[in-house]
Design an enzyme around this catalytic site. Structure first.
Site, PDB file in Angstrom:
ATOM      1  N   HIS A 274      12.077   0.314   2.288  1.00  0.00           N
ATOM      2  CA  HIS A 274      11.673   1.224   3.369  1.00  0.00           C
ATOM      3  C   HIS A 274      11.864   0.578   4.746  1.00  0.00           C
ATOM      4  O   HIS A 274      11.243   0.996   5.714  1.00  0.00           O
ATOM      5  CB  HIS A 274      10.196   1.608   3.220  1.00  0.00           C
ATOM      6  CG  HIS A 274       9.858   2.321   1.951  1.00  0.00           C
ATOM      7  ND1 HIS A 274       9.796   1.683   0.728  1.00  0.00           N
ATOM      8  CD2 HIS A 274       9.571   3.629   1.717  1.00  0.00           C
ATOM      9  CE1 HIS A 274       9.461   2.556  -0.203  1.00  0.00           C
ATOM     10  NE2 HIS A 274       9.326   3.754   0.369  1.00  0.00           N
TER      11      HIS A 274
ATOM     12  N   GLU B 100      16.980  13.831  -1.993  1.00  0.00           N
ATOM     13  CA  GLU B 100      17.797  13.704  -0.788  1.00  0.00           C
ATOM     14  C   GLU B 100      19.193  14.280  -0.970  1.00  0.00           C
ATOM     15  O   GLU B 100      19.764  14.851  -0.036  1.00  0.00           O
ATOM     16  CB  GLU B 100      17.887  12.230  -0.355  1.00  0.00           C
ATOM     17  CG  GLU B 100      16.642  11.709   0.339  1.00  0.00           C
ATOM     18  CD  GLU B 100      15.497  11.416  -0.625  1.00  0.00           C
ATOM     19  OE1 GLU B 100      15.723  11.366  -1.853  1.00  0.00           O
ATOM     20  OE2 GLU B 100      14.360  11.235  -0.146  1.00  0.00           O
TER      21      GLU B 100
END
Lengths: 380, 331
Positions: free
Chosen positions: B129, B60
């Protein structure tokens, strides 16, 4: 360096718009110099420095609208002593009793406090029916309705009027807007004017003897003295009607309407006239009128009179209907001297708020005033 | 007006901008051939090719860093975080670079970057998540934060986000992707920073956004049957925030509730409460405020515990009802 805040210049002032700064960053000014002009919903005013200071930085610029208490500039100035702080006109001196009483341990929501202040009642006098005994806006409304249903003398006395409220060393410059606003308010009040003709021979002979002795007194000063006497005997004419309640004045603070050429109508206040000698009245009135004419009156000079005197006599007006200056209950109009030199007469025109006082007691008051002027010896 | 899902509305905004502005492209993990973990980019690689729909490694920091770099040289990148939780791997790029470059270059550089991805719990995806991290980004000057609740807003706000000259964090809610709604044909975009009153009411104002708009509206309907009249405001974007709308509403109702899925501690709800207290609405408040938020815990994996973590319609309705009965006197 300290912050200069927008002062509260009237009891209903929440915010103000800076019209123009008369100083710029870095300027050093002396006490009494105008810093900026501010306009509120009611009035244009000039805010003066109450001591010498240096403007470091202007924070709120021309045309900006800010709430009372907002920092408008950073300044450097002489350190204030604690003792003089309460007189310091540069600080707003709001005393909302409905905020202060929060310390006493009862509950009221901000909405209830705001409403109570708007309706002129004390939130700590109200029994709360809300959660955990909290005073709610509904409680305030209910209480106010009950208050209005009571006869006037049983109603609670007004919140104490703080000496400092709205009184600071800023000069006031009136505009048509103020006059329009006040006269429109006035026109909504049911008011009646009584007129009485007074024999002025005794007063005129007094004036002649003052003149001979070289003493500076006027007819108006003597009328002030007599009016103060009449008002201290007729307390229901000396005070204010606010939010449906009559608030008697603790002292007789006489307003005197002054026409300032090109700027309009101003009312100066001579406080405590009921405790003054004639020479003190003469001096107090002259000083304040001169300050207003010179444009250097401060808010204290303009003040909140308990009764007003308006003199159109010098302009040749013989009789007229003076309009009340709300929230005051009465105003006295003075007409021109008429009649022969030997038998001079003057019309006294007393307007009263018919919600607060009826025609008969007002007529008695006017008659008493006539008596005092026709026989000034009664004043001794 | 055509009906479409929230996911399709997002896709249509990306597609429209890519068709009309050659500078716009998209990057992320599995967004090409696979079509994205939630299918947002389905079909885009076939339409626009691999240069404009770029699959990236699982990195990321690199994805966001490349986005910032391309934005600085004239592109308008959209980067997808497969789960918005993963943005924490890119925090230095987001917070120290993207948010600050415009300011540190004296306004002469802009970073027209959109970072978008799914947020929120409710899918059994566990603690790493399922988070709602908007308060972190809302705290950073230089970032805009947008969280739509309906398909039309998802499209309209994403269009504005892509066209914005500086970084926008665009959080979608996983549970909303299949929500269907009418979406106008317009591609004008909805200005960032305007909230919407979803339901008018007089007893209290509930400020919310994203998934909780739906749950709050349902709770308000239930309470309406019991005589409570609640106003619901969908903020749509947290930065800029439509605080004027909030203040005006609280002035009318006198009571403030904030509902969000993110944990309450240090959350956006506290900021909204503070701004109301600082505003003129303070003088209109007639009750202590109420926050209904996610619990102060990592999102549990266990389905019953996950259900308990999130404000559900039941919890929102019950909490509101208790609070209203306690704080509001109706005569």
């Amino acid at each position: 360096m300290i912050a200069l805040q927008l002062p509260k210049l009237g009891s209903t002032m929440d915010e103000g718009t800076i019209v123009t700064w008369r100083v710029k960053d870095g300027d050093e000014v002396d006490a009494g110099e105008v810093l900026y002009e501010v306009t509120t919903d009611k009035v244009n005013m000039e805010v003066e420095a109450d001591r010498s200071l240096k403007v470091v930085q202007i924070l709120v610029h021309d045309g900006q609208t800010v709430r009372v208490g907002t920092d408008v500039a950073m300044i450097e100035g002489n350190q204030m002593t604690t003792a003089s702080r309460s007189d310091d006109g540069l600080h707003p001196v709001e005393r909302d009793v409905n905020r202060k009483v929060g310390q006493t341990g009862y509950r009221a929501s901000p909405a209830a406090r705001r409403l109570a202040t708007m309706l002129g009642v004390r939130v700590d006098h109200i029994k709360g029916t809300g959660p955990r005994g909290r005073v709610t806006p509904a409680d305030v409304q209910h209480y106010t309705r009950l208050q209005h249903a009571k006869p006037m003398e049983q109603r609670e006395s007004a919140p104490p009027i703080d000496e400092n409220v709205g009184r600071s060393s800023q000069a006031l410059i009136g505009t048509r807007a103020v006059i329009a606003e006040r006269m429109t308010q006035s026109a909504k009040i049911p008011q009646v004017t009584l007129t009485m003709s007074v024999d002025m021979s005794a007063v005129m002979s007094l004036r002649a003897s003052w003149k001979d002795a070289g003493i500076d007194r006027t007819i108006v000063d003597l009328i002030f003295l007599s009016t103060a006497r009449m008002l201290s005997e007729t307390p229901q004419l000396n005070g204010w009607v606010q939010n449906g309640r009559f608030i008697p004045g603790a002292t007789v603070d006489l307003g005197y309407a002054v026409d300032v050429p090109n700027r309009g109508l101003f009312v100066v206040t001579i406080p405590n006239v009921d405790r003054m000698r004639l020479d003190e009245i003469a001096q107090g009135r002259r000083i304040r009128v001169n300050r207003v004419l010179a444009g250097s009156a401060n808010l204290k000079d303009l003040g909140s009179p308990t009764f007003t005197v308006s003199n159109l006599g010098p302009l040749g007006v013989e009789t007229f209907n003076p309009l009340l200056m709300p929230p005051q209950v009465g105003i006295l109009g003075l007409g021109a001297l008429v009649g022969s030199h030997d038998a001079p007469r003057m019309h006294l025109c007393l307007t009263f708020d018919h919600r607060a006082i009826d025609g008969a007691p007002a007529a008695m008051a006017l008659r008493r005033l006539r008596q005092l002027l026709e026989r000034p010896g009664l004043l001794l | 007006m055509p009906e479409m899902t929230y996911a399709a509305a997002i896709r249509s905004a990306i597609e429209w901008e890519m068709e009309h502005d050659p500078r716009v492209f998209i990057m992320g993990e599995d967004i090409g051939v696979y079509g994205g973990a939630f299918g947002i980019t389905l079909g885009l690689v076939e339409k626009f090719g691999k240069d404009r729909v770029r699959d990236t490694p699982i990195a990321e920091e690199g994805i966001v860093g490349a986005g910032i770099g391309s934005a600085l040289v004239g592109m308008k990148p959209i980067v997808e975080m497969q789960f918005s939780d993963f943005i924490v791997n890119a925090m230095d790029q987001v917070v120290n670079q993207a948010a600050k470059i415009h300011f540190m270059f004296g306004g002469r550089m802009t970073v027209p970057l959109v970072i978008r991805g799914p947020a929120g719990a409710g899918t059994g995806a566990a603690a790493q998540h399922s988070q709602s991290l908007e308060a972190w980004f809302h705290h950073i000057p230089g970032l805009k934060v947008v969280m739509p609740a309906f398909p039309d807003d998802a499209r309209g706000l994403l269009l504005s986000a892509i066209r914005d000259p500086n970084p926008v964090i665009f959080f979608e809610h996983k549970l909303l992707y299949k929500t269907v709604g009418e979406v106008p044909d317009s591609y004008e975009g909805i200005p960032l920073g305007s909230g919407v009153i979803r339901r008018h009411g007089s007893h209290a104002t509930i400020i919310t956004y994203s998934l909780m708009v739906h749950r709050t509206l349902e709770a308000a309907e239930r309470l309406a049957a019991k005589g409570w009249d609640l106003e619901v405001i969908d903020l749509r974007s947290l930065v800029p925030m439509d605080i004027d709308l909030v203040v005006e509403s609280v002035k009318r109702t006198g009571r403030l509730v904030v509902c969000h899925e993110a944990v309450g501690r240090g959350g956006v709800g506290g900021e909204i409460a503070a701004r109301v207290m600082e505003s003129e609405a303070f003088d209109y408040l007639d009750a202590p405020l109420l926050r209904i938020t996610g619990l102060n815990t990592p999102v549990p994996y266990s389905p019953p515990l996950e259900e308990a973590f999130m404000p559900s319609v039941d919890r929102i309705a019950q909490t509101l009802e208790t609070w209203l009965e306690c704080e509001v006197v109706t005569q």
